[in-house]
Design a protein around this motif. Structure first.
Motif, PDB file in Angstrom:
ATOM      1  N   PHE A   2      28.018 -11.493 -34.543  1.00  0.00           N
ATOM      2  CA  PHE A   2      27.133 -11.152 -33.590  1.00  0.00           C
ATOM      3  C   PHE A   2      26.497  -9.651 -34.939  1.00  0.00           C
ATOM      4  CE2 PHE A   2      26.850  -6.937 -31.021  1.00  0.00           C
ATOM      5  CZ  PHE A   2      25.441  -7.285 -30.547  1.00  0.00           C
ATOM      6  N   ARG A   3      25.042 -10.357 -34.113  1.00  0.00           N
ATOM      7  CA  ARG A   3      24.294  -9.317 -34.680  1.00  0.00           C
ATOM      8  C   ARG A   3      23.932  -8.073 -33.901  1.00  0.00           C
ATOM      9  NH1 ARG A   3      22.666  -7.839 -40.097  1.00  0.00           N
ATOM     10  NH2 ARG A   3      20.497  -8.461 -39.141  1.00  0.00           N
ATOM     11  N   ASP A   4      23.849  -6.690 -33.885  1.00  0.00           N
ATOM     12  CA  ASP A   4      23.221  -6.066 -33.183  1.00  0.00           C
ATOM     13  C   ASP A   4      22.092  -5.856 -32.808  1.00  0.00           C
ATOM     14  OD1 ASP A   4      22.260  -3.752 -31.270  1.00  0.00           O
ATOM     15  OD2 ASP A   4      24.365  -2.425 -32.281  1.00  0.00           O
ATOM     16  N   PRO A   5      20.833  -6.359 -31.281  1.00  0.00           N
ATOM     17  CA  PRO A   5      19.987  -6.738 -32.017  1.00  0.00           C
ATOM     18  C   PRO A   5      18.709  -5.153 -32.007  1.00  0.00           C
ATOM     19  CG  PRO A   5      20.773  -6.520 -29.003  1.00  0.00           C
ATOM     20  CD  PRO A   5      21.906  -6.475 -30.734  1.00  0.00           C
ATOM     21  N   LEU A   6      19.595  -3.904 -31.920  1.00  0.00           N
ATOM     22  CA  LEU A   6      19.111  -2.578 -32.279  1.00  0.00           C
ATOM     23  C   LEU A   6      18.976  -2.474 -34.031  1.00  0.00           C
ATOM     24  CD1 LEU A   6      21.287  -0.587 -29.561  1.00  0.00           C
ATOM     25  CD2 LEU A   6      18.312  -1.096 -29.981  1.00  0.00           C
ATOM     26  N   ALA A   7      19.637  -3.053 -34.441  1.00  0.00           N
ATOM     27  CA  ALA A   7      19.882  -2.937 -35.876  1.00  0.00           C
ATOM     28  C   ALA A   7      19.372  -4.420 -36.335  1.00  0.00           C
ATOM     29  CB  ALA A   7      21.477  -3.351 -36.397  1.00  0.00           C
ATOM     30  N   VAL A   8      18.794  -5.131 -35.929  1.00  0.00           N
ATOM     31  CA  VAL A   8      18.197  -6.358 -35.750  1.00  0.00           C
ATOM     32  C   VAL A   8      16.734  -6.135 -36.250  1.00  0.00           C
ATOM     33  CG1 VAL A   8      16.716  -8.959 -35.648  1.00  0.00           C
ATOM     34  CG2 VAL A   8      19.309  -8.218 -35.870  1.00  0.00           C
ATOM     35  N   GLY A   9      16.472  -5.880 -35.038  1.00  0.00           N
ATOM     36  CA  GLY A   9      14.669  -4.829 -35.150  1.00  0.00           C
ATOM     37  C   GLY A   9      15.020  -3.369 -35.885  1.00  0.00           C
ATOM     38  N   ARG A  10      15.889  -3.060 -36.691  1.00  0.00           N
ATOM     39  CA  ARG A  10      15.552  -1.927 -37.468  1.00  0.00           C
ATOM     40  C   ARG A  10      15.256  -0.494 -36.562  1.00  0.00           C
ATOM     41  NH1 ARG A  10      11.161  -4.202 -38.838  1.00  0.00           N
ATOM     42  NH2 ARG A  10      10.424  -2.328 -38.952  1.00  0.00           N
ATOM     43  N   VAL A  11      15.752  -0.545 -35.326  1.00  0.00           N
ATOM     44  CA  VAL A  11      15.562   0.677 -33.937  1.00  0.00           C
ATOM     45  C   VAL A  11      17.435   1.147 -34.461  1.00  0.00           C
ATOM     46  CG1 VAL A  11      16.273   1.345 -32.215  1.00  0.00           C
ATOM     47  CG2 VAL A  11      14.667  -0.496 -32.438  1.00  0.00           C
ATOM     48  N   VAL A  12      18.390   0.310 -35.119  1.00  0.00           N
ATOM     49  CA  VAL A  12      19.274   1.245 -35.549  1.00  0.00           C
ATOM     50  C   VAL A  12      18.325   1.545 -37.532  1.00  0.00           C
ATOM     51  CG1 VAL A  12      21.621   1.323 -36.895  1.00  0.00           C
ATOM     52  CG2 VAL A  12      20.463   1.222 -33.952  1.00  0.00           C
ATOM     53  N   GLY A  13      18.983   2.887 -37.639  1.00  0.00           N
ATOM     54  CA  GLY A  13      17.926   3.066 -39.398  1.00  0.00           C
ATOM     55  C   GLY A  13      16.805   3.572 -39.208  1.00  0.00           C
ATOM     56  N   ASP A  14      15.263   2.628 -38.267  1.00  0.00           N
ATOM     57  CA  ASP A  14      14.211   4.067 -38.524  1.00  0.00           C
ATOM     58  C   ASP A  14      14.235   5.210 -37.260  1.00  0.00           C
ATOM     59  OD1 ASP A  14      13.608   2.140 -40.012  1.00  0.00           O
ATOM     60  OD2 ASP A  14      12.291   1.259 -38.913  1.00  0.00           O
ATOM     61  N   ALA A 157      20.877   2.062 -25.687  1.00  0.00           N
ATOM     62  CA  ALA A 157      19.719   2.405 -26.191  1.00  0.00           C
ATOM     63  C   ALA A 157      19.430   0.889 -25.494  1.00  0.00           C
ATOM     64  CB  ALA A 157      19.902   2.557 -27.399  1.00  0.00           C
ATOM     65  N   VAL A 158      17.946   0.823 -25.703  1.00  0.00           N
ATOM     66  CA  VAL A 158      17.229  -0.470 -25.390  1.00  0.00           C
ATOM     67  C   VAL A 158      16.238  -0.788 -25.732  1.00  0.00           C
ATOM     68  CG1 VAL A 158      16.885  -0.782 -23.336  1.00  0.00           C
ATOM     69  CG2 VAL A 158      16.814  -2.910 -23.592  1.00  0.00           C
ATOM     70  N   TYR A 159      14.881  -2.017 -26.697  1.00  0.00           N
ATOM     71  CA  TYR A 159      14.326  -1.377 -26.742  1.00  0.00           C
ATOM     72  C   TYR A 159      12.621  -2.635 -26.565  1.00  0.00           C
ATOM     73  CZ  TYR A 159      13.951  -4.248 -30.856  1.00  0.00           C
ATOM     74  OH  TYR A 159      14.475  -5.835 -31.430  1.00  0.00           O
ATOM     75  N   PHE A 160      11.565  -2.438 -26.112  1.00  0.00           N
ATOM     76  CA  PHE A 160      11.207  -3.788 -26.238  1.00  0.00           C
ATOM     77  C   PHE A 160       9.964  -3.547 -27.328  1.00  0.00           C
ATOM     78  CE2 PHE A 160       8.784  -0.376 -23.427  1.00  0.00           C
ATOM     79  CZ  PHE A 160       8.017  -1.055 -23.533  1.00  0.00           C
ATOM     80  N   ASN A 161       8.934  -4.486 -27.331  1.00  0.00           N
ATOM     81  CA  ASN A 161       7.920  -4.129 -28.107  1.00  0.00           C
ATOM     82  C   ASN A 161       6.641  -4.701 -27.779  1.00  0.00           C
ATOM     83  OD1 ASN A 161       9.828  -5.085 -31.149  1.00  0.00           O
ATOM     84  ND2 ASN A 161       9.657  -6.922 -30.205  1.00  0.00           N
ATOM     85  N   CYS A 162       5.594  -4.383 -28.301  1.00  0.00           N
ATOM     86  CA  CYS A 162       4.068  -4.251 -27.674  1.00  0.00           C
ATOM     87  C   CYS A 162       3.401  -4.720 -28.706  1.00  0.00           C
ATOM     88  CB  CYS A 162       4.182  -3.362 -26.419  1.00  0.00           C
ATOM     89  SG  CYS A 162       2.905  -2.816 -25.427  1.00  0.00           S
ATOM     90  N   GLN A 163       2.257  -5.206 -28.068  1.00  0.00           N
ATOM     91  CA  GLN A 163       1.008  -5.288 -29.252  1.00  0.00           C
ATOM     92  C   GLN A 163      -0.402  -5.327 -28.512  1.00  0.00           C
ATOM     93  OE1 GLN A 163       0.621  -8.930 -31.566  1.00  0.00           O
ATOM     94  NE2 GLN A 163       2.147  -9.872 -30.453  1.00  0.00           N
TER      95      GLN A 163
END
Length: 175
Positions: A2-14, A157-163
């Motif tokens: 299992f890879r935490d999507p928050l870690a994959v998206g660098r939310v955990v860390g940044d 926590a949850v996040y989305f991408n936006c451009q």
């Protein structure tokens, strides 16, 4: 594995240190656009503040919701990291953010360069009226904020991408 999507998206860390989710957090725009980690939402979909539903079971427990953009003003040079888009405190468990105290009003995402991450972070408060608004939105620091108010690690926590949407900003023909 299992890879935490928050870690994959660098939310955990940044933005956040590693934590264990213990409360359900549902964020919905326009009664239909559910925020899932890493999903893509357009600026036109996130103009109005979302509905945020919070789990938990003890009605005497209160939460603080923080929404930040760690990629402001651009992902390649995030010198305004983190930009505070929304701050709601004193949200009772098992309710929605609109039952809390909005201390920094919702500012809709309008990224101009690159793909930005918009992160909703939920903290458990020690008591009511124990969290206050910062003096500014730019260079907000979620970790420092949590430490200042003894919030500890996030409970969800949850996040989305936006451009930026292509074109001149209006609706394109055929939409």
């Amino acid at each position: 594995m299992f890879r935490d999507p928050l870690a994959v998206g660098r939310v955990v860390g940044d933005v956040l240190d590693p934590f264990t989710r213990s409360i359900s957090l549902q964020v919905t725009y326009n009664n239909r656009d559910h925020v899932n980690n890493g999903c893509e939402l357009k600026p036109s979909q996130v103009v109005n503040q979302p509905r945020v539903d919070i789990g938990g079971d003890d009605l005497r427990t209160f939460y603080t919701l923080v929404m930040v953009d760690p990629d402001a003003p651009s992902p390649s040079d995030p010198n305004l990291r983190e930009y505070l888009h929304w701050l709601v405190t004193d949200i009772p468990a098992t309710t929605a953010a609109n039952f809390g105290q909005e201390v920094v009003c919702y500012e809709s995402p309008r990224p101009s360069v690159g793909i930005h991450r918009f992160v909703f972070i939920l903290f458990r408060q020690l008591g009511r009226q124990t969290v206050y608004a910062p003096g500014w939105r730019q260079n907000f620091n979620t970790r420092d904020f949590a430490e200042l108010y003894n919030l500890g690690l996030p409970v969800a926590a949850v996040y989305f991408n936006c451009q930026r949407e292509t074109g001149s900003g209006g609706r394109r023909r055929g939409q």
